[in-house]
Design a protein around this motif. Structure first.
Motif, short mmCIF file in Angstrom:
data_model
loop_
_atom_site.label_atom_id
_atom_site.label_comp_id
_atom_site.label_asym_id
_atom_site.label_seq_id
_atom_site.Cartn_x
_atom_site.Cartn_y
_atom_site.Cartn_z
N THR A 1 1.55 -13.02 -18.51
CA THR A 1 1.16 -13.16 -17.56
C THR A 1 0.45 -11.84 -17.25
OG1 THR A 1 2.07 -13.08 -15.42
CG2 THR A 1 3.73 -12.41 -17.76
N ALA A 2 -0.54 -11.47 -16.12
CA ALA A 2 -0.39 -10.34 -16.11
C ALA A 2 0.32 -9.33 -14.87
CB ALA A 2 -2.03 -10.18 -15.44
N PHE A 3 1.38 -9.81 -14.87
CA PHE A 3 2.16 -9.62 -13.88
C PHE A 3 3.78 -9.33 -14.29
CE2 PHE A 3 0.03 -12.41 -11.10
CZ PHE A 3 -0.50 -11.69 -10.96
N ALA A 4 5.09 -9.33 -13.42
CA ALA A 4 6.15 -9.23 -14.70
C ALA A 4 6.71 -10.40 -14.10
CB ALA A 4 7.18 -7.89 -14.31
N LEU A 5 8.35 -10.87 -14.75
CA LEU A 5 8.67 -12.37 -14.98
C LEU A 5 9.79 -12.34 -14.65
CD1 LEU A 5 9.34 -13.01 -18.92
CD2 LEU A 5 6.84 -14.90 -17.31
N PRO A 6 9.88 -13.36 -13.19
CA PRO A 6 11.07 -13.48 -12.13
C PRO A 6 12.06 -13.53 -13.12
CG PRO A 6 9.58 -14.82 -11.23
CD PRO A 6 8.55 -13.60 -13.01
N ARG B 1 17.52 -14.39 -0.83
CA ARG B 1 16.98 -14.30 -2.52
C ARG B 1 17.18 -15.61 -3.45
NH1 ARG B 1 17.37 -8.17 -4.89
NH2 ARG B 1 18.03 -9.06 -6.80
N GLU B 2 16.51 -16.55 -2.36
CA GLU B 2 15.78 -17.28 -3.21
C GLU B 2 14.30 -17.18 -3.58
OE1 GLU B 2 17.52 -21.39 -2.04
OE2 GLU B 2 16.67 -20.63 -0.08
N TYR B 3 13.81 -17.13 -5.00
CA TYR B 3 12.40 -17.10 -5.29
C TYR B 3 11.57 -17.79 -4.85
CZ TYR B 3 8.40 -16.48 -8.51
OH TYR B 3 7.71 -16.40 -9.34
N VAL B 4 10.57 -17.50 -4.16
CA VAL B 4 9.61 -18.43 -3.60
C VAL B 4 8.40 -18.16 -4.18
CG1 VAL B 4 7.66 -18.36 -1.37
CG2 VAL B 4 10.65 -17.66 -1.59
N GLY B 5 7.76 -16.69 -4.81
CA GLY B 5 6.57 -16.54 -5.11
C GLY B 5 6.23 -15.31 -6.04
N LEU B 6 5.06 -14.88 -5.30
CA LEU B 6 4.17 -13.43 -6.04
C LEU B 6 2.73 -13.45 -4.76
CD1 LEU B 6 4.22 -12.26 -9.58
CD2 LEU B 6 1.95 -11.98 -8.17
N VAL B 7 2.40 -12.54 -4.87
CA VAL B 7 1.83 -12.08 -3.76
C VAL B 7 1.02 -10.76 -4.57
CG1 VAL B 7 1.88 -13.33 -1.67
CG2 VAL B 7 2.73 -10.61 -2.33
N THR B 8 -0.44 -10.87 -4.30
CA THR B 8 -1.18 -9.09 -5.29
C THR B 8 -1.76 -8.84 -3.94
OG1 THR B 8 -2.97 -10.56 -5.21
CG2 THR B 8 -1.29 -10.62 -7.14
N LEU B 9 -1.49 -7.50 -3.87
CA LEU B 9 -2.96 -6.86 -2.95
C LEU B 9 -3.81 -7.35 -2.63
CD1 LEU B 9 -2.12 -4.44 -0.73
CD2 LEU B 9 -2.77 -3.11 -2.87
N ARG C 1 1.19 -1.07 -0.25
CA ARG C 1 0.29 -0.05 -0.71
C ARG C 1 1.15 1.36 0.41
NH1 ARG C 1 -4.74 -1.16 4.35
NH2 ARG C 1 -5.82 -2.11 2.85
N ASP C 2 1.71 1.07 0.57
CA ASP C 2 2.78 2.40 1.10
C ASP C 2 3.53 2.76 -0.15
OD1 ASP C 2 1.71 2.75 4.22
OD2 ASP C 2 4.38 1.96 4.61
N GLU C 3 3.53 1.47 -1.38
CA GLU C 3 4.88 1.56 -2.47
C GLU C 3 3.28 1.81 -3.32
OE1 GLU C 3 7.83 2.12 -2.60
OE2 GLU C 3 8.40 2.20 -0.30
N ARG C 4 2.57 1.56 -3.25
CA ARG C 4 1.30 1.68 -4.28
C ARG C 4 1.43 0.20 -5.48
NH1 ARG C 4 -1.36 6.97 -3.23
NH2 ARG C 4 0.06 7.66 -2.05
N CYS C 5 1.86 -0.95 -4.86
CA CYS C 5 2.18 -1.41 -5.50
C CYS C 5 1.30 -2.38 -5.71
CB CYS C 5 3.70 -1.87 -5.75
SG CYS C 5 4.77 -2.01 -5.11
N GLU C 6 0.52 -3.20 -6.55
CA GLU C 6 -0.23 -4.05 -6.95
C GLU C 6 -0.45 -5.59 -6.07
OE1 GLU C 6 -3.57 -3.55 -7.90
OE2 GLU C 6 -3.50 -1.32 -7.34
N TRP C 7 1.36 -6.03 -6.48
CA TRP C 7 1.81 -6.90 -5.83
C TRP C 7 3.08 -6.69 -6.58
CZ3 TRP C 7 5.63 -8.58 -9.90
CH2 TRP C 7 5.62 -7.34 -11.19
N ALA C 8 3.81 -8.38 -5.71
CA ALA C 8 4.93 -8.13 -5.90
C ALA C 8 5.82 -9.55 -5.94
CB ALA C 8 5.78 -7.17 -3.83
N PHE C 9 6.92 -10.13 -5.56
CA PHE C 9 6.94 -11.02 -6.00
C PHE C 9 8.21 -11.67 -4.31
CE2 PHE C 9 8.59 -10.24 -10.21
CZ PHE C 9 7.58 -11.09 -10.64
#
Lengths: 403, 290
Positions: A365-370, A316-324, A302-310
């Motif tokens: 994808t609707a997001f970016a690609l990790p 820094r191992e990749y885990v997944g993605l969450v959306t707001l 919310r603070d960063e005004r992002c809809e989602w993030a990795f």
């Protein structure tokens, strides 16, 4: 541009016991494998002739085993050519006696190495001042120059640290500062950025271009990466099996490859087939960590005004993605296990995937690609926009790596 | 008939005897000079050690231990242990022992570090030296007493000499290993910037080999201490002599006191030199505690 500052003339290098004697026989028409089978000697350089002009950024490009690292080492005689001449500023350095050679190494050239070659027992400042110490310059003077060089590479304030506490990218900045501090005429760089993460590599490439524009040094730069070669080089020499196959500007090489080997490298240097995920990826604006709870994650988004993030782990191992949206709903229901809102099925790509291959994924994808490497580490994200721009050739820059 | 044929006897013993006689006849003055120099050195070290009163010596060692180990408890324990040697009545003998150890170690370093450097520089030198070092460490230690006795007579000089032969291999070996293990890319960088062999040795190889060399010094010191005790068999007045006397008289109590004193010296010397070998450099902001 002026005349050549470095002329390599007919340089051969054979590794083996009787290399010198072998040179008296006709080797010109024998392949590397033939020579090795008959005599046991390994051919590293075959009749290399090239000029480097003053102030030029000269790139030597080839795959491993092509002789490129051997060639750059002969320019300071870390490796002695078997025959040939290497003329620097009008003098054949191969005829230098030992003390003259030391003078040449101390004053005319400075080298940056793939493995950094820093002195672990010296501080960053002492590392940067090393070339001046060997030159027996006074302590206060050399520290002053080293400080200036460190500032140039963006390491002001790190003088008292030891290399082991610095990241790879920062260590190579120290390596570069050590070279710049001696104010050499010629800067030799042996795959300086190969060991670094793609994002750091690009950043250092950009800075090097800027630096060279400012300082007007002659640079001889070795790489195995065509992209790096095309991006950095005023002229590029392409090597294979110890031979120089083609020398030319990036334009000339792409538009008029000398033979099939070069063509393979440059075939359709259309961005989609040349650019890789590593080349167009960016650092995400927001990155969440696995141990942060859903509430913290929601607040950050919310603070960063992002809809989602990795989401990544501590290392820094990749885990997944969450959306707001998911987080809002889940927190509303009173859930507290972060794992339950993670979307782990999102498409991902490897750093060496070409844009061509990434494109179908980006369309889905609707997001970016990790971008995730073999060991599962999250390197950066490829935004859809960057993929589409690369596909349509709408990227800026000569090498096109800064999308 | 199944015995080994007598005719095949190789008279190695008499060859060695003959060689030794030749050495004694022709090189006598040389060994006299060496012996004299070593004796003077021993006397100076001994005088210094005995000049320092115990109530200065013990706190000094405790302070050194604190500097090396950063542990108040270790320092106090070491001080108490050294104090115990005094209460056994062996302070002076302990100092005599220490004097020989210190002298032998110093001479071992003067010989050992340069030899180790040469071994690191030259593969041929390494090929020659390796079996020699192996032999020096495999031979029973009191074998060295015989030539030492013949060359230098009785007393602490031959004991020091035998101690050096027994104790020098680790520092040679670990100097060699330490220098050889310096990463090639670091050496290459130094060469590329125009450093000569001496510059590379002093600025790069020796500093990076330092931890390894210090481990070698630690081992050399421990071996010297072990050998000094045996050296009492040829008349060196050390704690070992008390053990020897205790054995002859079957005096268990005396043997234990002298033996414990030797062990205390070994522990204190080992822990302090070991800690110095394992100190590491720190960037700003890193904690200094252990």
């Amino acid at each position: 541009m002026d005349g050549p500052i470095v002329s390599v003339e007919g340089v051969w290098k054979l590794f083996g016991r009787e290399a010198k004697q072998l040179m008296s026989r006709p080797l010109r028409n024998q392949s590397k494998a033939d020579i090795q089978a008959k005599s046991g000697a390994v051919l590293a350089l075959r009749d290399v002739t090239l000029d480097v002009r003053k102030g030029e950024f000269f790139v030597i490009m080839g795959l491993s085993g092509s002789g490129k690292s051997t060639l750059i080492r002969t320019l300071v005689r870390l490796i002695e050519p078997t025959v040939g001449r290497i003329v620097v500023n009008g003098e054949d350095i191969l005829t230098f006696p030992s003390d003259r050679l030391m003078q040449y190494r101390r004053n005319a050239v400075a080298m940056v190495f793939q493995n950094f070659g820093l002195f672990p027992h010296y501080t960053v400042l002492d590392n940067a001042a090393y070339g001046l110490k060997v030159r027996r310059e006074e302590r206060s003077l050399r520290e002053q120059k080293a400080r200036a060089a460190l500032k140039t590479v963006g390491l002001g304030g790190w003088e008292a640290y030891y290399p082991e506490s610095l990241s790879g990218g920062m260590q190579q900045r120290v390596g570069l500062a050590r070279a710049l501090a001696t104010d050499p005429e010629i800067l030799l760089m042996d795959e300086p950025f190969s060991g670094l993460d793609p994002l750091i590599r690009r950043q250092l490439q950009d800075e090097l271009v800027e630096l060279q524009g400012r300082l007007q040094k002659t640079v001889v730069f070795v790489t195995h990466d065509l992209h790096e070669a095309l991006k950095l080089g005023d002229r590029v020499a392409i090597m294979r099996d110890g031979e120089v196959i083609q020398i030319g500007t990036p334009e000339e090489i792409i538009s008029n490859p000398a033979d099939g080997y070069v063509r393979d490298f440059t075939r359709d240097a259309s961005p989609a087939r040349v650019l890789t995920a590593a080349g167009i990826m960016q650092e995400p604006a927001v990155l969440l960590y696995r141990w942060q709870g859903p509430r913290t994650a929601r607040k950050i988004l919310r603070d960063e005004r992002c809809e989602w993030a990795f989401v990544v782990t501590r290392i820094r191992e990749y885990v997944g993605l969450v959306t707001l949206d998911d987080l809002d709903r889940y927190v509303g229901e009173g859930g507290s296990d972060f794992a339950e809102v993670l979307r782990d099925g999102v498409e991902q790509c490897a750093p060496d995937m070409y844009v061509e291959q990434i494109f179908p994924l980006a369309r889905e994808t609707a997001f970016a690609l990790p971008v995730v490497d073999e060991s599962g580490r999250f390197l950066g994200e490829v935004r859809r926009r960057a993929v589409f721009d690369a596909m349509t050739g709408d990227h800026n820059g000569e090498g096109g790596t800064d999308a | 008939m199944l015995d080994f044929p007598q005719a095949l006897r190789i008279p190695l013993a008499s060859w060695v005897d003959a060689g030794m006689r030749w050495v004694l006849r022709n090189l006598g003055p040389l060994f006299d000079t060496i012996g004299h120099v070593v004796l003077q050195m021993l006397l100076v070290v001994e005088q210094v050690l005995l000049f320092i009163p115990w109530f200065v010596f013990i706190p000094a060692v405790a302070a050194l231990a604190w500097k090396a180990l950063r542990s108040v408890r270790s320092s106090v324990v070491f001080a108490l242990l050294l104090f115990a040697i005094g209460t056994f009545g062996y302070w002076q003998l302990a100092m005599n022992t220490l004097a020989i150890v210190v002298s032998a170690v110093l001479i071992s370093l003067i010989i050992g570090i340069p030899v180790g450097i040469l071994m690191a520089w030259s593969d041929r030198m390494q090929t020659v030296m390796k079996p020699v070092l192996d032999a020096m460490q495999t031979l029973p230690s009191f074998v060295y007493l015989i030539p030492a006795l013949m060359l230098f007579g009785l007393g602490k000089v031959p004991a020091t000499f035998a101690t050096i032969i027994y104790a020098v291999p680790p520092v040679i070996r670990l100097t060699n290993v330490g220098i050889r293990e310096v990463p090639r890319d670091v050496i290459e960088a130094a060469r590329a910037y125009g450093a000569n062999r001496r510059g590379i040795l002093l600025d790069v190889q020796l500093p990076l080999a330092r931890p390894s060399i210090l481990v070698g010094i630690n081992q050399t010191t421990m071996m010297a201490l072990a050998m000094v005790v045996i050296g009492s068999m040829i008349g060196a007045r050390t704690l070992g002599m008390e053990v020897l006397l205790a054995i002859n008289r079957v005096n268990i109590g005396q043997g234990v006191e002298a033996g414990v004193s030797i062990v205390i010296m070994a522990i204190v010397i080992d822990r302090i030199t070991y800690a110095f070998a394992h100190t590491r450099r720190r960037s700003p902001g890193e904690s200094t505690g252990t």
